[in-house]
Structures are given as structure tokens and as C-alpha cells.
Design a protein around this motif. Structure first.
Motif, mmCIF file in Angstrom:
data_model
loop_
_atom_site.group_PDB
_atom_site.id
_atom_site.type_symbol
_atom_site.label_atom_id
_atom_site.label_comp_id
_atom_site.label_asym_id
_atom_site.label_seq_id
_atom_site.Cartn_x
_atom_site.Cartn_y
_atom_site.Cartn_z
ATOM 1 N N TYR A 84 32.811 -21.785 76.223
ATOM 2 C CA TYR A 84 32.836 -22.409 77.542
ATOM 3 C C TYR A 84 31.465 -22.357 78.218
ATOM 4 O O TYR A 84 31.228 -23.043 79.207
ATOM 5 N N PHE A 85 30.581 -21.516 77.696
ATOM 6 C CA PHE A 85 29.232 -21.393 78.236
ATOM 7 C C PHE A 85 28.189 -22.023 77.308
ATOM 8 O O PHE A 85 26.986 -21.921 77.570
ATOM 9 N N GLY A 86 28.643 -22.662 76.227
ATOM 10 C CA GLY A 86 27.722 -23.309 75.294
ATOM 11 C C GLY A 86 27.098 -22.356 74.302
ATOM 12 O O GLY A 86 26.035 -22.651 73.744
ATOM 13 N N VAL A 87 27.727 -21.215 74.087
ATOM 14 C CA VAL A 87 27.213 -20.227 73.132
ATOM 15 C C VAL A 87 28.131 -20.201 71.911
ATOM 16 O O VAL A 87 29.355 -20.077 72.044
ATOM 17 N N LYS A 88 27.545 -20.297 70.721
ATOM 18 C CA LYS A 88 28.329 -20.267 69.492
ATOM 19 C C LYS A 88 28.592 -18.829 69.069
ATOM 20 O O LYS A 88 27.754 -17.940 69.272
ATOM 21 N N GLU A 89 29.752 -18.652 68.438
ATOM 22 C CA GLU A 89 30.151 -17.306 68.017
ATOM 23 C C GLU A 89 29.140 -16.689 67.053
ATOM 24 O O GLU A 89 28.870 -15.480 67.104
ATOM 25 N N ARG A 90 28.585 -17.482 66.165
ATOM 26 C CA ARG A 90 27.650 -16.941 65.167
ATOM 27 C C ARG A 90 26.339 -16.460 65.766
ATOM 28 O O ARG A 90 25.580 -15.730 65.134
ATOM 29 N N ASP A 91 26.045 -16.883 67.007
ATOM 30 C CA ASP A 91 24.806 -16.453 67.663
ATOM 31 C C ASP A 91 24.953 -15.133 68.385
ATOM 32 O O ASP A 91 23.969 -14.595 68.924
ATOM 33 N N ILE A 92 26.176 -14.610 68.451
ATOM 34 C CA ILE A 92 26.408 -13.371 69.187
ATOM 35 C C ILE A 92 26.124 -12.181 68.290
ATOM 36 O O ILE A 92 26.674 -12.081 67.183
ATOM 37 N N ARG A 93 25.300 -11.279 68.771
ATOM 38 C CA ARG A 93 24.967 -10.068 68.024
ATOM 39 C C ARG A 93 25.883 -8.944 68.454
ATOM 40 O O ARG A 93 26.083 -8.706 69.657
ATOM 41 N N ALA A 94 26.431 -8.248 67.491
ATOM 42 C CA ALA A 94 27.337 -7.137 67.808
ATOM 43 C C ALA A 94 26.555 -5.981 68.423
ATOM 44 O O ALA A 94 25.419 -5.699 68.021
#
Length: 417
Positions: free
Chosen positions: A406-416
């Protein structure tokens, strides 16, 4: 649910009010010379009396006098500028009676000191001219302070004997001061003045003292204005420029809104709404404050919209960064808002300071540009900073923005974490 209803209410009411009022607001915006048409005159200044000289100060004061007269005629945003050592250019928008304006403008600043003539016909009118502007020393009026720290205006005359005779005859009576047949002060003569100087009390009003000083100095160095050039200005070129600017602005705005929605999804959609509200509020301020829209004003408007877009991009990019670090949506929005707020405010406040300096020292179109820019920035802070965050938080707290997409951020770009 309450937050969703509040969000929908704000959006629907805002769009409804803007759609209902915008046509009338656009019709009531006052246009300047470059958009509405009018005429301009180029004057050449020369001393009213032989042997005098046109100084820079006398030229500037005469230009100020012209601007004051134009404002009293009701013309919209008169533009008065000095050129070279002895020329003044005057631009007036929306003028219909050019002959009257020409007659009024070219008359020199007429300073007179008057007394009542004592006739039965006009017992209360100051009809008898005792002294004129050229009786006073050029730039002889000064702002001084009494022992009680009250501002007074000190003046000096060229003919001490004449001044002594006038003050002796009018002892205990008012000696009224007129500028261009308008009464500006009526001090009472308290003593016979034999040294060629006097002090005029203004009741402790510092602004009134400064204005009186400037008017006496202006009247002491009147310049004769000779019309060297004039032309009527049609609005065709200006309106064509306005139309092209509006078309370009609409096209650019459409691309900007699409970009915002494409990059930032829901926050971008909210930012697009607040940008529209921001523009509508600016038009509303123009109409309510009776501002004049000129091409420099349009340039300031476009610049302000660009800064508003920057404010949204800075905020949303910071939120992106926080989401990518693995924070929860709520934490990311709070951190992004907090970190971006100071940057946005610092940028806008410094621009306001620059615009304020431009307005203070500038003239004509420069002041118009600066004023529009200041209003733009204030509205931008209210809408694109605080209103957009308020609307975003309504949806966020309602639990409707729980996913990064919803904020234009892809799941794969998120760092754990």
C-alpha cells in the motif's frame, strides 16, 4: 470504522466544496497588467525650479508618490520603477480613463502649509497657503525624540524671517500641512520661531512621524514629470501566456499525480488530494485578499507547487526507507514523519525568509512574486505536511494500511531485522 468515516467525510466534503466554488473563484481572480491589459507611461523627471538637481533620493521619493497616487485611484498592483538617473516607468492594469490618470500622475508632489482664511463663507477650512514645499530645506525634515522619548519631526526652512512672521501671526492657531490637497497634519503653533527650525508633534505615533517626515522631504524637492513615452498594453499576449501556462501546468500536474500514485500508492493518492486542496486554497486567498495575479505570481505559484511535491516525496521516501528496514507499518510511518518533518520545515522556513527579504527590499513584480511564494509555502505546510499526515494516520489507525504494498514497497526489498 469512525476513522474511515472521518477520512471519507474529509475527502468528500473537500472535493464538494472545491468543485462547487472553483468556477466563481476563478472568475473573481484579479489579473495584472501583463494578463489583463492596461497602459504604461515613461516619465522624465526634472527640477521644478531652475538650478536644482535630480538626486537619487528625490527620484525614489517621487516614484513612491506616484505609486501612492495610483493606489488611491484604485488601479490593481501599480508597478513603478526608476530607470537611469531621471526616469520613472509606471505600469497600470485595467485602466479605463487614461486621461484622468495621466493628469493625476504627472502633477508634482504639492506640499503646502495652510491657515484658515477667516472668511464667513469658509470659517473652518484651511484655504490660505502660508508656505510651500520649496520654502523648506531639502531633506531637512528629521525624526527626533523629546526628553520624554516621544517622536517628533524637526523641520528647517530657507527663509527664517518669513517663518517667524507666519508663526507670530498664527501663534496659538493651527498651521495645517497638506500633501496634494490632502490634510496630513494640523499642528498648533506654540511659539514664535525665529531660528528657521521647528518641531512637529504627532502624539507619540512613530509610524505617523516617519510618514510625515518622508512627505515633507518629498514636498521639499518636488520634481516635474514630463511624459516621454506611453502605450496601451493589450492582454492578448498575456492571456495567451496565461492559457499556455495553465495548459502546461495541468499536463504537468497530471504527470505528477500519476507519478505520486505510482510510486507511493495510497500516500501518493493522499498527497495528490492535498496538492489539489493547496491550489484551491491559494486561489481562495487571492480572491479574499484581493491580490493581483501576474506572470511573476504564476511563476511563484508553480515554484510553490514544486516545493509542495518535494515535501511529499521527502516524507514518503523516508517512510519507504523505514519499511525496508523491517519495521512495522505504524512504526515506519511515525519514524518517517518524524525524520522528514525537520527537513521539510527547515527548507520551507529558509525560503520564507528569502521571500520576506525580497518583499521588503523589492518593488513591483518582485514584491508580488515574493508575496505569492510566502502564501504558497504557508499553505503548503498546512496541507501537504499536516493535512496529508492527518489523513494517512486516519487510515493507518483504522487498520487499512497493514501491508507494505500500500506504500509502494515490495516484499523482496524488505530487510529482516
Amino acid at each position: 470504522m469512525k476513522r474511515i468515516i472521518a477520512f471519507i467525510t474529509v475527502v468528500v466534503v473537500s472535493l464538494g466544496i472545491m468543485g462547487w466554488t472553483s468556477p466563481d473563484l476563478l472568475k473573481n481572480v484579479r489579473l495584472g497588467l501583463d494578463l489583463k491589459g492596461g497602459f504604461e507611461i515613461l516619465y522624465e523627471a526634472s527640477p521644478l525650479e531652475g538650478g536644482g538637481a535630480v538626486t537619487r533620493e528625490s527620484l525614489l521619493k517621487t516614484a513612491q508618490s506616484l505609486e501612492d497616487r495610483a493606489n488611491k485611484l484604485g488601479t490593481s498592483e501599480p508597478e513603478v520603477t526608476t530607470e537611469g538617473t531621471n526616469r520613472i516607468r509606471l505600469k497600470l492594469a485595467g485602466v479605463t480613463d487614461e486621461a484622468t490618470v495621466r493628469k493625476t500622475m504627472k502633477e508634482p508632489a504639492s506640499l503646502t502649509f495652510r491657515s484658515k482664511d477667516g472668511t464667513e463663507k469658509n470659517p473652518d477650512e484651511y484655504n490660505k497657503i502660508e508656505m510651500v514645499g520649496t520654502d523648506f530645506v531639502e531633506n531637512g525634515a528629521k525624526l527626533e525624540y523629546t526628553q520624554m522619548n516621544e517622536p517628533v519631526v524637526s523641520i528647517k526652512v530657507k527663509d527664517k524671517e518669513k517663518f517667524a512672521e507666519v508663526t507670530k501671526r498664527l501663534l496659538g492657531k493651527p498651521l495645517a500641512i497638506y500633501m496634494n490637497d490632502q490634510l496630513i497634519s494640523a499642528p498648533v503653533v506654540r511659539a514664535v520661531l525665529t531660528d528657521g527650525s521647528a518641531q512637529i508633534s504627532v502624539g507619540g505615533d512613530l509610524n505617523e512621524a516617519k510618514e510625515l517626515r518622508d512627505q515633507i522631504n518629498l514636498g521639499a524637492l518636488p520634481l516635474k514629470l514630463t511624459e516621454k513615452y506611453s502605450q496601451s498594453v493589450g492582454a492578448t499576449l498575456g492571456m495567451q501566456s496565461l492559457q499556455q501556462t495553465i495548459e502546461a501546468g495541468l499536463i504537468a500536474s497530471a504527470f505528477i499525480l500519476l507519478f505520486m500514485v505510482g510510486m507511493y500508492r495510497v500516500p501518493g493518492l493522499i498527497a495528490s488530494l492535498t496538492l489539489i486542496i493547496h491550489t484551491w486554497l491559494l486561489i481562495l486567498v487571492f480572491v479574499w485578499a484581493d491580490f493581483t495575479l501576474t506572470l511573476p505570481g504564476i511563476a511563484a505559484l508553480i515554484l510553490g507547487v514544486g516545493m509542495a511535491v518535494d515535501a511529499n516525496i521527502i516524507t514518503n521516501e523516508r517512510i519507504h526507507e523505514e519499511i525496508r528496514t523491517g519495521k512495522s507499518i505504524m512504526s515506519a510511518v511515525k519514524a518517517g514523519d518524524k525524520h522528514s518533518l525537520r527537513t521539510v520545515l527547515d527548507s520551507n522556513i529558509t525560503t520564507i525568509i528569502v521571500a520576506a527579504v525580497m518583499y521588503w527590499f523589492g518593488t513591483g513584480a518582485v514584491k508580488g512574486f515574493a508575496l505569492v511564494l510566502i502564501v504558497e509555502i504557508v499553505l503548503s505546510i498546512a496541507t501537504n505536511v499536516y493535512l496529508s499526515r492527518f489523513l494517512l494516520n486516519l487510515l493507518l489507525k483504522a487498520g487499512k494500511l497493514s501491508k507494505p504494498k500500500y506504500f509502494g514497497v515490495k516484499e523482496r526489498d524488505i530487510r529482516a531485522l
